[in-house]
Design a protein around this motif. Structure first.
Motif, mmCIF file in Angstrom:
data_model
loop_
_atom_site.group_PDB
_atom_site.id
_atom_site.type_symbol
_atom_site.label_atom_id
_atom_site.label_comp_id
_atom_site.label_asym_id
_atom_site.label_seq_id
_atom_site.Cartn_x
_atom_site.Cartn_y
_atom_site.Cartn_z
ATOM 1 N N ASP A 116 36.043 4.457 -14.487
ATOM 2 C CA ASP A 116 36.544 4.193 -15.832
ATOM 3 C C ASP A 116 37.555 5.299 -16.106
ATOM 4 O O ASP A 116 37.209 6.375 -16.581
ATOM 5 C CB ASP A 116 35.406 4.223 -16.854
ATOM 6 C CG ASP A 116 35.892 3.894 -18.256
ATOM 7 O OD1 ASP A 116 37.115 3.979 -18.497
ATOM 8 O OD2 ASP A 116 35.058 3.547 -19.101
ATOM 9 N N TYR A 117 38.785 5.011 -15.761
ATOM 10 C CA TYR A 117 39.776 6.076 -15.829
ATOM 11 C C TYR A 117 40.133 6.431 -17.252
ATOM 12 O O TYR A 117 40.551 7.541 -17.536
ATOM 13 C CB TYR A 117 41.015 5.701 -15.026
ATOM 14 C CG TYR A 117 40.735 5.605 -13.543
ATOM 15 C CD1 TYR A 117 41.145 4.500 -12.812
ATOM 16 C CD2 TYR A 117 40.032 6.600 -12.875
ATOM 17 C CE1 TYR A 117 40.873 4.402 -11.459
ATOM 18 C CE2 TYR A 117 39.756 6.517 -11.525
ATOM 19 C CZ TYR A 117 40.182 5.409 -10.817
ATOM 20 O OH TYR A 117 39.905 5.322 -9.479
ATOM 21 N N ALA A 118 39.942 5.503 -18.155
ATOM 22 C CA ALA A 118 40.206 5.825 -19.564
ATOM 23 C C ALA A 118 39.269 6.928 -20.035
ATOM 24 O O ALA A 118 39.617 7.731 -20.909
ATOM 25 C CB ALA A 118 40.057 4.577 -20.417
ATOM 26 N N GLU A 119 38.065 6.917 -19.456
ATOM 27 C CA GLU A 119 37.078 7.918 -19.826
ATOM 28 C C GLU A 119 36.992 9.032 -18.797
ATOM 29 O O GLU A 119 36.134 9.905 -18.902
ATOM 30 C CB GLU A 119 35.706 7.250 -19.995
ATOM 31 C CG GLU A 119 35.658 6.206 -21.090
ATOM 32 C CD GLU A 119 35.863 6.821 -22.455
ATOM 33 O OE1 GLU A 119 35.472 7.990 -22.669
ATOM 34 O OE2 GLU A 119 36.427 6.125 -23.326
ATOM 35 N N THR B 197 35.781 13.824 -14.463
ATOM 36 C CA THR B 197 36.914 14.529 -13.892
ATOM 37 C C THR B 197 37.876 14.954 -14.986
ATOM 38 O O THR B 197 38.155 14.183 -15.907
ATOM 39 C CB THR B 197 37.645 13.661 -12.851
ATOM 40 O OG1 THR B 197 38.861 14.323 -12.469
ATOM 41 C CG2 THR B 197 37.984 12.290 -13.402
ATOM 42 N N SER B 198 38.344 16.155 -14.877
ATOM 43 C CA SER B 198 39.242 16.679 -15.900
ATOM 44 C C SER B 198 40.698 16.609 -15.472
ATOM 45 O O SER B 198 41.578 16.991 -16.220
ATOM 46 C CB SER B 198 38.872 18.124 -16.223
ATOM 47 O OG SER B 198 39.003 18.931 -15.072
ATOM 48 N N ILE B 199 40.921 16.097 -14.281
ATOM 49 C CA ILE B 199 42.272 16.058 -13.739
ATOM 50 C C ILE B 199 42.657 14.609 -13.479
ATOM 51 O O ILE B 199 41.905 13.870 -12.861
ATOM 52 C CB ILE B 199 42.379 16.844 -12.417
ATOM 53 C CG1 ILE B 199 41.967 18.295 -12.646
ATOM 54 C CG2 ILE B 199 43.786 16.752 -11.845
ATOM 55 C CD1 ILE B 199 42.894 19.082 -13.531
ATOM 56 N N ARG B 200 43.813 14.201 -13.954
ATOM 57 C CA ARG B 200 44.231 12.811 -13.784
ATOM 58 C C ARG B 200 45.077 12.563 -12.542
ATOM 59 O O ARG B 200 45.486 11.446 -12.291
ATOM 60 C CB ARG B 200 45.014 12.356 -15.016
ATOM 61 C CG ARG B 200 44.151 12.218 -16.263
ATOM 62 C CD ARG B 200 44.969 11.711 -17.429
ATOM 63 N NE ARG B 200 44.139 11.433 -18.598
ATOM 64 C CZ ARG B 200 43.638 10.232 -18.845
ATOM 65 N NH1 ARG B 200 43.861 9.239 -18.031
ATOM 66 N NH2 ARG B 200 42.892 10.047 -19.914
#
Length: 121
Positions: A70-73, A23-26
């Motif tokens: 893995d939100y860091a990634e 995903t490119s959006i946080r």
């Protein structure tokens, strides 16, 4: 592209696969994997809430599939074990800005392209 799914393939019954969703959006707050077999509706497989990691699963995959993040990634995964021929489908990752853990396709506004999983008997 906001969501990009990968990892599908052709496997035999009993094998494992791990699907990945980049995903490119946080700003998304929940993610899900759906699947759609030929001639059938798109059904939810698993969902996860970003805030606390709460997960939910379709009854048909409980104990076999695991959704994780893995939100860091910027990644969301679907680990699929003990695959069955009936798991054959196009798998989609989806995301929502809502913190509610949705269960329907209409609960998720953003979709990636599908990745095909084929399980032979």
């Amino acid at each position: 592209v906001q969501l990009q799914a990968s990892g599908g393939g052709l496997v035999q019954a009993g094998d494992s696969l791990r699907l990945s969703c980049l995903t490119s959006i946080r700003t998304f707050n929940s993610y899900a994997w759906f699947r759609q077999a030929p001639g059938k509706e798109r059904d939810i497989v698993a969902a996860i809430r970003k805030r606390d990691g709460t997960t939910s699963y379709a009854d048909s995959v409980k104990g076999r599939f695991t959704i994780s993040r893995d939100y860091a990634e910027n990644m969301v995964y679907l680990q699929m074990n003990s695959l069955k021929p009936e798991d054959t489908a196009l798998y989609y990752c989806a995301a929502s800005a809502s913190t509610l853990l949705g269960s329907a396709a209409s609960d998720f506004a953003t979709w990636g392209q599908g990745t095909l999983v084929t399980v032979s008997s």
